[in-house]
Design a protein around this motif. Structure first.
Motif, PDB file in Angstrom:
ATOM      1  N   ALA A   1      27.923  15.213  56.960  1.00 35.38           N
ATOM      2  CA  ALA A   1      28.717  14.141  56.346  1.00 35.38           C
ATOM      3  C   ALA A   1      30.206  14.388  56.524  1.00 35.38           C
ATOM      4  CB  ALA A   1      28.384  14.013  54.866  1.00 35.38           C
ATOM      5  N   ARG A   2      30.591  15.671  56.513  1.00 37.28           N
ATOM      6  CA  ARG A   2      31.987  16.024  56.751  1.00 37.28           C
ATOM      7  C   ARG A   2      32.099  17.528  56.958  1.00 37.28           C
ATOM      8  NH1 ARG A   2      35.726  14.456  52.105  1.00 37.28           N
ATOM      9  NH2 ARG A   2      37.163  15.359  53.587  1.00 37.28           N
ATOM     10  N   SER A   3      33.233  17.950  57.429  1.00 37.71           N
ATOM     11  CA  SER A   3      33.398  19.390  57.637  1.00 37.71           C
ATOM     12  C   SER A   3      33.750  20.045  56.302  1.00 37.71           C
ATOM     13  CB  SER A   3      34.502  19.645  58.656  1.00 37.71           C
ATOM     14  OG  SER A   3      35.679  19.058  58.182  1.00 37.71           O
ATOM     15  N   ARG A   4      33.660  21.351  56.244  1.00 32.48           N
ATOM     16  CA  ARG A   4      33.992  22.147  55.055  1.00 32.48           C
ATOM     17  C   ARG A   4      33.254  21.661  53.814  1.00 32.48           C
ATOM     18  NH1 ARG A   4      40.006  22.909  54.924  1.00 32.48           N
ATOM     19  NH2 ARG A   4      39.608  22.991  52.708  1.00 32.48           N
ATOM     20  N   LEU A   5      31.946  21.578  53.969  1.00 36.15           N
ATOM     21  CA  LEU A   5      31.116  21.196  52.830  1.00 36.15           C
ATOM     22  C   LEU A   5      30.052  22.271  52.671  1.00 36.15           C
ATOM     23  CD1 LEU A   5      29.402  17.788  52.358  1.00 36.15           C
ATOM     24  CD2 LEU A   5      28.002  19.756  52.723  1.00 36.15           C
ATOM     25  N   ASN A   6      29.800  22.661  51.448  1.00 34.54           N
ATOM     26  CA  ASN A   6      28.769  23.661  51.205  1.00 34.54           C
ATOM     27  C   ASN A   6      27.577  22.960  50.569  1.00 34.54           C
ATOM     28  OD1 ASN A   6      27.489  26.165  50.796  1.00 34.54           O
ATOM     29  ND2 ASN A   6      28.230  26.198  48.693  1.00 34.54           N
ATOM     30  N   TYR A   7      26.401  23.051  51.221  1.00 33.04           N
ATOM     31  CA  TYR A   7      25.213  22.388  50.682  1.00 33.04           C
ATOM     32  C   TYR A   7      24.156  23.424  50.339  1.00 33.04           C
ATOM     33  CZ  TYR A   7      20.698  20.139  50.568  1.00 33.04           C
ATOM     34  OH  TYR A   7      19.441  19.763  50.183  1.00 33.04           O
ATOM     35  N   VAL A   8      23.507  23.292  49.177  1.00 35.87           N
ATOM     36  CA  VAL A   8      22.372  24.155  48.850  1.00 35.87           C
ATOM     37  C   VAL A   8      21.182  23.278  48.473  1.00 35.87           C
ATOM     38  CG1 VAL A   8      23.567  26.293  48.193  1.00 35.87           C
ATOM     39  CG2 VAL A   8      23.268  24.502  46.492  1.00 35.87           C
ATOM     40  N   GLN A   9      20.037  23.575  49.074  1.00 33.35           N
ATOM     41  CA  GLN A   9      18.843  22.759  48.826  1.00 33.35           C
ATOM     42  C   GLN A   9      18.143  23.243  47.555  1.00 33.35           C
ATOM     43  OE1 GLN A   9      15.982  21.798  52.180  1.00 33.35           O
ATOM     44  NE2 GLN A   9      14.628  22.788  50.735  1.00 33.35           N
TER      45      GLN A   9
ATOM     46  N   GLU B   1      41.180  19.302  50.763  1.00 32.76           N
ATOM     47  CA  GLU B   1      42.299  20.245  50.608  1.00 32.76           C
ATOM     48  C   GLU B   1      42.447  20.646  49.147  1.00 32.76           C
ATOM     49  OE1 GLU B   1      43.767  21.551  53.092  1.00 32.76           O
ATOM     50  OE2 GLU B   1      42.691  20.257  54.481  1.00 32.76           O
ATOM     51  N   LYS B   2      41.863  19.831  48.274  1.00 30.33           N
ATOM     52  CA  LYS B   2      42.046  20.050  46.848  1.00 30.33           C
ATOM     53  C   LYS B   2      40.857  20.765  46.201  1.00 30.33           C
ATOM     54  CE  LYS B   2      44.358  17.377  43.418  1.00 30.33           C
ATOM     55  NZ  LYS B   2      44.993  16.131  43.113  1.00 30.33           N
ATOM     56  N   TYR B   3      39.675  20.549  46.768  1.00 31.23           N
ATOM     57  CA  TYR B   3      38.459  21.085  46.137  1.00 31.23           C
ATOM     58  C   TYR B   3      37.611  21.876  47.118  1.00 31.23           C
ATOM     59  CZ  TYR B   3      39.425  17.786  42.389  1.00 31.23           C
ATOM     60  OH  TYR B   3      40.023  17.110  41.365  1.00 31.23           O
ATOM     61  N   ASP B   4      36.933  22.894  46.589  1.00 23.51           N
ATOM     62  CA  ASP B   4      35.832  23.529  47.308  1.00 23.51           C
ATOM     63  C   ASP B   4      34.588  22.770  46.890  1.00 23.51           C
ATOM     64  OD1 ASP B   4      37.343  25.370  48.570  1.00 23.51           O
ATOM     65  OD2 ASP B   4      36.962  26.996  47.152  1.00 23.51           O
ATOM     66  N   LEU B   5      34.038  21.999  47.807  1.00 23.43           N
ATOM     67  CA  LEU B   5      32.948  21.078  47.470  1.00 23.43           C
ATOM     68  C   LEU B   5      31.589  21.709  47.737  1.00 23.43           C
ATOM     69  CD1 LEU B   5      31.761  18.236  46.874  1.00 23.43           C
ATOM     70  CD2 LEU B   5      32.214  17.662  49.270  1.00 23.43           C
ATOM     71  N   THR B   6      30.747  21.732  46.701  1.00 23.53           N
ATOM     72  CA  THR B   6      29.364  22.181  46.865  1.00 23.53           C
ATOM     73  C   THR B   6      28.428  21.053  46.448  1.00 23.53           C
ATOM     74  OG1 THR B   6      29.847  24.514  46.537  1.00 23.53           O
ATOM     75  CG2 THR B   6      27.612  23.827  46.060  1.00 23.53           C
ATOM     76  N   VAL B   7      27.476  20.743  47.309  1.00 20.61           N
ATOM     77  CA  VAL B   7      26.495  19.699  47.002  1.00 20.61           C
ATOM     78  C   VAL B   7      25.159  20.372  46.718  1.00 20.61           C
ATOM     79  CG1 VAL B   7      25.319  17.634  47.862  1.00 20.61           C
ATOM     80  CG2 VAL B   7      27.687  18.094  48.533  1.00 20.61           C
TER      81      VAL B   7
ATOM     82  N   ARG C   1      41.220  26.947  45.330  1.00 24.50           N
ATOM     83  CA  ARG C   1      40.971  25.534  45.019  1.00 24.50           C
ATOM     84  C   ARG C   1      39.970  25.424  43.869  1.00 24.50           C
ATOM     85  NH1 ARG C   1      41.505  25.163  50.855  1.00 24.50           N
ATOM     86  NH2 ARG C   1      39.465  26.124  51.022  1.00 24.50           N
ATOM     87  N   GLU C   2      39.976  24.264  43.208  1.00 26.41           N
ATOM     88  CA  GLU C   2      39.000  24.034  42.141  1.00 26.41           C
ATOM     89  C   GLU C   2      37.613  23.882  42.749  1.00 26.41           C
ATOM     90  OE1 GLU C   2      40.067  21.989  38.223  1.00 26.41           O
ATOM     91  OE2 GLU C   2      40.925  20.731  39.783  1.00 26.41           O
ATOM     92  N   ARG C   3      36.585  24.325  41.987  1.00 27.47           N
ATOM     93  CA  ARG C   3      35.210  24.203  42.482  1.00 27.47           C
ATOM     94  C   ARG C   3      34.615  22.895  41.980  1.00 27.47           C
ATOM     95  NH1 ARG C   3      34.115  30.005  40.009  1.00 27.47           N
ATOM     96  NH2 ARG C   3      35.351  28.909  38.480  1.00 27.47           N
ATOM     97  N   LEU C   4      34.328  22.016  42.909  1.00 22.14           N
ATOM     98  CA  LEU C   4      33.687  20.745  42.550  1.00 22.14           C
ATOM     99  C   LEU C   4      32.225  20.828  42.968  1.00 22.14           C
ATOM    100  CD1 LEU C   4      33.634  17.724  41.737  1.00 22.14           C
ATOM    101  CD2 LEU C   4      34.337  17.190  44.075  1.00 22.14           C
ATOM    102  N   VAL C   5      31.327  20.658  41.999  1.00 20.27           N
ATOM    103  CA  VAL C   5      29.896  20.674  42.308  1.00 20.27           C
ATOM    104  C   VAL C   5      29.345  19.267  42.095  1.00 20.27           C
ATOM    105  CG1 VAL C   5      27.644  21.625  41.673  1.00 20.27           C
ATOM    106  CG2 VAL C   5      29.637  23.124  41.749  1.00 20.27           C
ATOM    107  N   VAL C   6      28.697  18.739  43.125  1.00 15.39           N
ATOM    108  CA  VAL C   6      28.104  17.395  43.049  1.00 15.39           C
ATOM    109  C   VAL C   6      26.589  17.548  43.061  1.00 15.39           C
ATOM    110  CG1 VAL C   6      27.857  15.166  44.218  1.00 15.39           C
ATOM    111  CG2 VAL C   6      30.072  16.325  44.218  1.00 15.39           C
ATOM    112  N   LEU C   7      25.924  17.001  42.042  1.00 10.62           N
ATOM    113  CA  LEU C   7      24.460  17.049  41.980  1.00 10.62           C
ATOM    114  C   LEU C   7      23.905  15.761  42.564  1.00 10.62           C
ATOM    115  CD1 LEU C   7      23.950  18.376  38.320  1.00 10.62           C
ATOM    116  CD2 LEU C   7      24.301  19.682  40.425  1.00 10.62           C
ATOM    117  N   GLY C   8      23.169  15.858  43.670  1.00 12.80           N
ATOM    118  CA  GLY C   8      22.564  14.673  44.278  1.00 12.80           C
ATOM    119  C   GLY C   8      23.086  14.432  45.680  1.00 12.80           C
ATOM    120  N   SER C   9      22.306  13.670  46.461  1.00 10.01           N
ATOM    121  CA  SER C   9      22.729  13.317  47.823  1.00 10.01           C
ATOM    122  C   SER C   9      22.399  11.849  48.094  1.00 10.01           C
ATOM    123  CB  SER C   9      22.034  14.229  48.839  1.00 10.01           C
ATOM    124  OG  SER C   9      20.631  14.222  48.612  1.00 10.01           O
TER     125      SER C   9
END
Ligand SMILES: Cc1cc2nc3c(=O)[nH]c(=O)nc-3n(C[C@H](O)[C@H](O)[C@H](O)COP(=O)(O)OP(=O)(O)OC[C@H]3O[C@@H](n4cnc5c(N)ncnc54)[C@H](O)[C@@H]3O)c2cc1C
Length: 467
Positions: free
Chosen positions: A113-121, A74-80, A52-60
């Protein structure tokens, strides 16, 4: 305190500590640092080689949280990536400064917030567009020790939703002697400070003149945040201080200082005037057309030459961009990233921005939660419908802002509502304010907790313990 440096910046880095009256503010490295060799593939094992494409979101914050909840997993590997591991429901933040609401009732952990989410502080410090990677740093608390770490993360698509920070606009002494009201940690500091002022003023060794200074609360800025804070403070004094510190109540004063000609300038004129009248009844002084020139330890120097003594000063006079934005090579307006109607940064097809950190070209909107949330929604929709194949370009949705109205709490079960359908004020608006925020609160847990806190404060009063 001992400082351990971990990760790739360890070599030869010296540390400088910036200490202010609030204690430890920041820690920075001075000389050149080593670069990390390999960027991290973000995410836990299930993300590795997912295709899947890597989507990185900056901020919470508001914009990021909307994207996190709406994105097609299903479309993205989400990292916050965010230094704050929770979403903060900012409209109710002023109520927590006096204990009407408790802190945990207005936040939502990002990880849940949802399942299958990768968060890094971590905080993003730099974006390398060419290599499609970001540089991040973090300071982890480890008892007496602080551990500094740096990582690099790769992205296919990046969303910058880093918000803004409180602006001091170069006024001397603000950072050292005033409290901001932006994060939950700010609200905690303010709540403790207010209680400290009352305990200090109740000491038999304190003169009447000193009591008056300690119990003088100065609020800078005439926007909704300042107005709601002053109203919450008034409620606390009129209901709880009167009961538990009766001899101190006559010494309390609340002053709002605003540089412009009126408070709540974004609201309809009649509502702004209503607020002024209401505050007069509540003994809250509003001083308009006056700016703060300098803040000293226990007084403010004002532009009309007068001195405003205070025991607790709260500064909410506007926003300024977060440090990350200054390092980015994109077009900016007032320090905010300029985005097009699809919320793309600098015309790039894989970098987007939303919320307080950006401004839509030729369509400047106020920095509010509803703008940020709607922008987050548009980005999520466009990302969900985008194709991985460069030869297929599905139609993108333009961002269009729908104004839903805004509230301001003015104390004593009264609020203002400025909406596309008209304006209301008083108790009816307060009921609408309560109802609207209850439906907007994200988790069921908080939808249950918040009315309970309101009920508890109404029946038993606010908790005045300081810890
Ligand atoms: C007390 C208060 C009351 C308010 N009341 C209202 C209201 O009633 N109605 C309304 O519409 N608006 C209100 N607002 C304004 C509203 O909260 C903001 O407009 C909104 O939060 C903006 O959302 P955002 O997502 O852009 O940024 P934020 O919500 O501020 O989130 C920014 C996020 O970015 C993170 N971040 C910062 N730097 C970095 C970095 N370098 N790397 C990674 N992450 C980073 C932060 O930790 C944070 O999680 C209020 C604001 C305050 C402070």
């Amino acid at each position: 305190a001992t400082v351990m440096l971990c990760g790739w910046r360890a070599a030869g880095a010296k540390l400088r500590w910036d200490v202010s009256v609030r204690g430890l503010r920041s820690m920075t490295t001075l000389p050149e640092q080593q670069q990390p060799q390999e960027p991290h593939r973000p995410g836990p094992s299930w993300m590795k080689n997912s295709g899947r494409e890597r989507l990185v979101v900056l901020g919470s914050g508001w914009a990021a949280y909307r994207i996190i909840r709406d994105i097609d997993i299903e479309k993205y590997d989400l990292t916050v990536v965010s230094p704050r591991n929770h979403f903060l429901f900012t409209p109710l933040l002023p109520s927590t400064t006096v204990g009407t609401l408790e802190f945990r009732g207005i936040i939502e952990p990002i990880r849940t917030a949802r399942s299958r989410l990768n968060y890094v502080q971590f905080s993003c410090t730099e974006i390398d567009e060419e290599k499609q990677q970001i540089f991040c740093e973090s300071f982890y608390d480890h008892g007496e020790t602080k551990i500094k770490e740096n990582i690099k993360l790769r992205y296919d698509k990046l969303v910058i939703a880093v918000g803004a920070q409180s602006g001091t606009f170069g006024v001397e002494g603000v950072e050292d002697h005033c409290y901001f009201l932006k994060q939950l940690s700010d609200a905690r500091l303010i709540r403790n400070r207010i209680l400290e002022c009352f305990e200090r003023a109740s000491s038999p060794r304190v003169s009447d003149e000193k009591k008056r200074q300690i119990l003088s609360f100065a609020v800078v800025g005439g926007g909704p945040t300042s107005i709601e804070f002053a109203a919450s403070l008034h409620d606390f004094c009129a209901k709880d201080v009167v009961k538990w510190y009766p001899e101190l109540y006559p010494f309390v004063s609340i002053t709002v200082v605003e540089a412009g000609p009126k408070v709540l300038s974004a609201f309809e004129d009649s509502l702004s005037q209503y607020c002024q009248k209401q505050y007069k009844k509540q003994n809250i002084e509003i001083r308009t057309n006056i700016s703060v020139k300098k803040v000293n330890e226990d007084s403010m120097e004002l532009s009309d030459g007068s001195i405003l003594p205070f025991g607790c000063g709260v500064w909410s006079a506007g926003n300024t961009p977060v440090p990350l934005l200054t390092s980015l090579p994109f077009e900016k307006q007032g320090g905010r990233l300029v985005v097009d109607e699809y919320l793309r940064v600098g015309g790039r097809t894989n970098i987007f921005s939303a919320g307080d950190c950006c401004v839509v070209k030729d369509n400047v909107l106020p920095p509010t939660a509803q703008v940020a949330e709607q922008q987050g929604k548009t980005i999520a929709k466009n990302l969900n419908s985008s194709s991985i194949s460069p030869s297929v370009v599905p139609p993108m949705r333009r961002f269009k802002f729908h104004y839903r109205g805004m509230f301001a709490y003015t104390g004593e079960f009264s609020a203002l509502l400025d909406s596309p359908f008209g304006t209301t004020k008083g108790f009816i608006s307060w009921l609408l304010y309560v109802g609207t925020y209850l439906t907007k609160l994200v988790s069921i847990r908080n939808k249950i907790m918040i009315p309970m806190y309101w009920f508890k404060s109404f029946v038993f009063g606010r908790d005045i313990s300081k810890f």
